[in-house]
Design an enzyme around this catalytic site. Structure first.
Site, PDB file in Angstrom:
ATOM      1  N   HIS A  60      -4.397  -6.355   9.403  1.00 30.33           N
ATOM      2  CA  HIS A  60      -3.880  -5.793   8.151  1.00 30.33           C
ATOM      3  C   HIS A  60      -2.375  -5.598   8.259  1.00 30.33           C
ATOM      4  O   HIS A  60      -1.906  -4.560   8.732  1.00 30.33           O
ATOM      5  CB  HIS A  60      -4.570  -4.461   7.854  1.00 30.33           C
ATOM      6  CG  HIS A  60      -4.270  -3.911   6.497  1.00 30.33           C
ATOM      7  ND1 HIS A  60      -5.166  -3.964   5.460  1.00 30.33           N
ATOM      8  CD2 HIS A  60      -3.171  -3.297   6.009  1.00 30.33           C
ATOM      9  CE1 HIS A  60      -4.631  -3.402   4.388  1.00 30.33           C
ATOM     10  NE2 HIS A  60      -3.417  -2.981   4.694  1.00 30.33           N
ATOM     11  N   HIS A  62       1.475  -6.440   6.171  1.00 28.66           N
ATOM     12  CA  HIS A  62       2.200  -6.891   4.979  1.00 28.66           C
ATOM     13  C   HIS A  62       3.308  -7.831   5.431  1.00 28.66           C
ATOM     14  O   HIS A  62       4.490  -7.468   5.489  1.00 28.66           O
ATOM     15  CB  HIS A  62       2.726  -5.682   4.215  1.00 28.66           C
ATOM     16  CG  HIS A  62       1.646  -4.760   3.754  1.00 28.66           C
ATOM     17  ND1 HIS A  62       0.978  -4.939   2.559  1.00 28.66           N
ATOM     18  CD2 HIS A  62       1.066  -3.681   4.359  1.00 28.66           C
ATOM     19  CE1 HIS A  62       0.049  -3.994   2.437  1.00 28.66           C
ATOM     20  NE2 HIS A  62       0.082  -3.222   3.520  1.00 28.66           N
ATOM     21  N   GLY A  68       7.660  -0.299  -2.648  1.00 26.16           N
ATOM     22  CA  GLY A  68       8.209  -0.239  -3.985  1.00 26.16           C
ATOM     23  C   GLY A  68       7.766   0.963  -4.780  1.00 26.16           C
ATOM     24  O   GLY A  68       8.142   1.108  -5.945  1.00 26.16           O
ATOM     25  N   ARG A 162      -3.166   5.001  -6.998  1.00 22.83           N
ATOM     26  CA  ARG A 162      -2.547   3.704  -7.284  1.00 22.83           C
ATOM     27  C   ARG A 162      -3.592   2.612  -7.531  1.00 22.83           C
ATOM     28  O   ARG A 162      -3.249   1.452  -7.745  1.00 22.83           O
ATOM     29  CB  ARG A 162      -1.647   3.305  -6.113  1.00 22.83           C
ATOM     30  CG  ARG A 162      -0.451   4.213  -5.908  1.00 22.83           C
ATOM     31  CD  ARG A 162       0.155   4.030  -4.531  1.00 22.83           C
ATOM     32  NE  ARG A 162      -0.747   4.495  -3.491  1.00 22.83           N
ATOM     33  CZ  ARG A 162      -0.549   4.307  -2.180  1.00 22.83           C
ATOM     34  NH1 ARG A 162       0.510   3.629  -1.773  1.00 22.83           N
ATOM     35  NH2 ARG A 162      -1.416   4.785  -1.307  1.00 22.83           N
ATOM     36  N   HIS A 194      -8.794  -0.830   0.634  1.00 22.43           N
ATOM     37  CA  HIS A 194      -7.857   0.278   0.858  1.00 22.43           C
ATOM     38  C   HIS A 194      -8.564   1.569   0.477  1.00 22.43           C
ATOM     39  O   HIS A 194      -8.959   1.762  -0.679  1.00 22.43           O
ATOM     40  CB  HIS A 194      -6.604   0.074   0.001  1.00 22.43           C
ATOM     41  CG  HIS A 194      -5.733   1.288  -0.110  1.00 22.43           C
ATOM     42  ND1 HIS A 194      -4.572   1.437   0.619  1.00 22.43           N
ATOM     43  CD2 HIS A 194      -5.847   2.407  -0.876  1.00 22.43           C
ATOM     44  CE1 HIS A 194      -4.010   2.594   0.304  1.00 22.43           C
ATOM     45  NE2 HIS A 194      -4.764   3.200  -0.598  1.00 22.43           N
ATOM     46  N   ASP A 285      -1.051  -1.868   9.661  1.00 23.04           N
ATOM     47  CA  ASP A 285      -0.468  -1.715   8.320  1.00 23.04           C
ATOM     48  C   ASP A 285       1.038  -1.962   8.371  1.00 23.04           C
ATOM     49  O   ASP A 285       1.801  -1.427   7.573  1.00 23.04           O
ATOM     50  CB  ASP A 285      -0.762  -0.331   7.740  1.00 23.04           C
ATOM     51  CG  ASP A 285      -0.661  -0.289   6.217  1.00 23.04           C
ATOM     52  OD1 ASP A 285      -0.620  -1.361   5.584  1.00 23.04           O
ATOM     53  OD2 ASP A 285      -0.589   0.828   5.660  1.00 23.04           O
TER      54      ASP A 285
END
Length: 390
Positions: A60, A62, A68, A162, A194, A285
């Site tokens: 996992h 990014h 952001g 979110r 998530h 992460d």
């Protein structure tokens, strides 16, 4: 060049004892007490008094940047190759994350292709937090069936402010399309979930299984961030006991120890309750934003995860929690390889990819990925094309 790693204490992750390892190209060709090859030029490495283990799999990350939540200036950058090498990560799974609006799966895919060219193995998830979730071809199943690098979908956000708050039926549809597309493409088709802060975060996953009349299994999901607070973690243990997989995030505890459960401590609790760590994985992460929000949902703090957290928590689980070396090793090697159906990854075994770490006095000494040294005697040999940017 043919390579021989000599005299290392090998964990496959099972303990094999002192062995030599023969590497031909990008594969492990032989493991033995003493490997002698006469008349052929060799590159030999003496790993005496060192642990020799499989390269780590981080499921996992990014890889194309993320974040952001605090506006454009809080977008995180791509991590360079060296960030993975110094953490012992030879295989990485990329994902999109919170921002499925201004970022896209195509950028994650292209970063994966770059990392593969730079020397490590890389796959990705299609999709993002949002439902309907972004894809490349317009359909989750097509992405999985047609694009080699795509092995699952995610991270789909649930139990989080979110999140798009998918219904059980919507998540069931995502899961079914991921499953069928993966069958056509011979992949795992994992739905990476998530987990947010809401209480009873796993309820929707149980609802999906019930809606399918138990035709689907909990092992179709990989819920992550399972150590974000105490009630989530103990719900995760119950989920694990019911046969599911769980993923523990290693990078957030450093910044939020007031509510995150330390990953190495999580392994200790799980091991004491269940007796093994067979369905547990660590992921960093890395590259993702680690935000903190107030009671009104306003961003008050933002950090960024790094891959090195995996290695630090791996060592703490062994040296502080006193867990068996081979059990802890599973959470970064064989377990994610099994969960994600990464054939020839996660073990030191004949015919497997030559992804190997050499550890001296619990410090990462050397990294071999696909048969090539990327770090040797603590010196990173290949930092990545755009290292100078950072």
């Amino acid at each position: 060049m043919i390579k021989v790693i000599r005299n290392g204490i090998v964990y496959s992750p099972e303990y094999l004892g002192k062995k030599d390892i023969l590497i031909l190209g990008d594969k492990i060709a032989e493991i033995g007490d003493k490997i002698d090859i006469i008349g052929i030029e060799l590159e030999e490495y003496d790993a005496s008094d060192c642990f020799v283990v499989p390269g780590f799999i981080d499921s996992h990350v990014h890889i194309a940047g993320a974040g952001g939540e605090g506006g454009p200036r809080t977008r995180t950058p791509e991590l360079p190759l060296s960030a993975y090498i110094e953490a012992g990560i030879t295989t990485v799974i990329g994902c999109l994350g919170t921002d499925g609006f201004t970022r896209n799966v195509e950028s994650v895919l292209m970063r994966a292709k770059a990392l593969k060219e730079e020397g490590i193995s890389c796959w990705i998830y299609t999709g993002a937090y949002q439902v309907p979730t972004p894809t490349i071809t317009g359909e989750i199943g097509k992405d999985l069936a047609l694009i080699d690098e795509i092995i699952g979908v995610g991270e789909i956000a649930i139990a989080d402010h979110r999140s798009s708050w998918p219904t059980p039926n919507e998540l069931l549809r995502i899961t079914e399309h991921a499953r069928v597309g993966a069958m056509l493409g011979n992949k795992a088709g994992i739905v990476n979930i998530h987990i947010g802060d809401q209480h009873e975060p796993f309820k929707i996953l149980y609802d999906v299984i019930n809606l399918s009349n138990n035709m689907l299994k909990l092992t179709q999901f990989l819920p992550t961030h399972c150590n974000r607070n105490d009630y989530t973690f103990f719900s995760a243990i119950e989920y694990l006991k019911k046969g599911g997989f769980i993923d523990i995030t290693t990078s957030a505890y450093k910044y939020f120890p007031e509510y995150e459960i330390k990953p190495s401590k999580c392994l200790k609790i799980i091991y004491d309750q269940i007796g093994n760590l067979d369905n547990v994985s660590f992921s960093s992460d890395a590259g993702g934003s680690l935000p903190a929000f107030d009671a009104n949902g306003n961003l008050i703090r933002l950090e960024m995860g790094l891959p090195k957290a995996n290695y630090n928590e791996f060592i703490d689980a062994i040296t502080i929690e006193n867990l068996p070396f081979n059990e802890v090793l599973k959470v970064l090697t064989t377990n994610p390889a099994k969960i994600l159906k990464l054939n020839n990854k996660g073990k030191i075994e004949k015919g497997y990819d030559a992804d190997i770490l050499i550890i001296k006095n619990y410090k990462l000494n050397s990294v071999i990925a696909k048969g090539s040294f990327l770090m040797k005697d603590e010196v990173i040999l290949k930092k990545g094309t755009y290292e100078y940017i950072f």
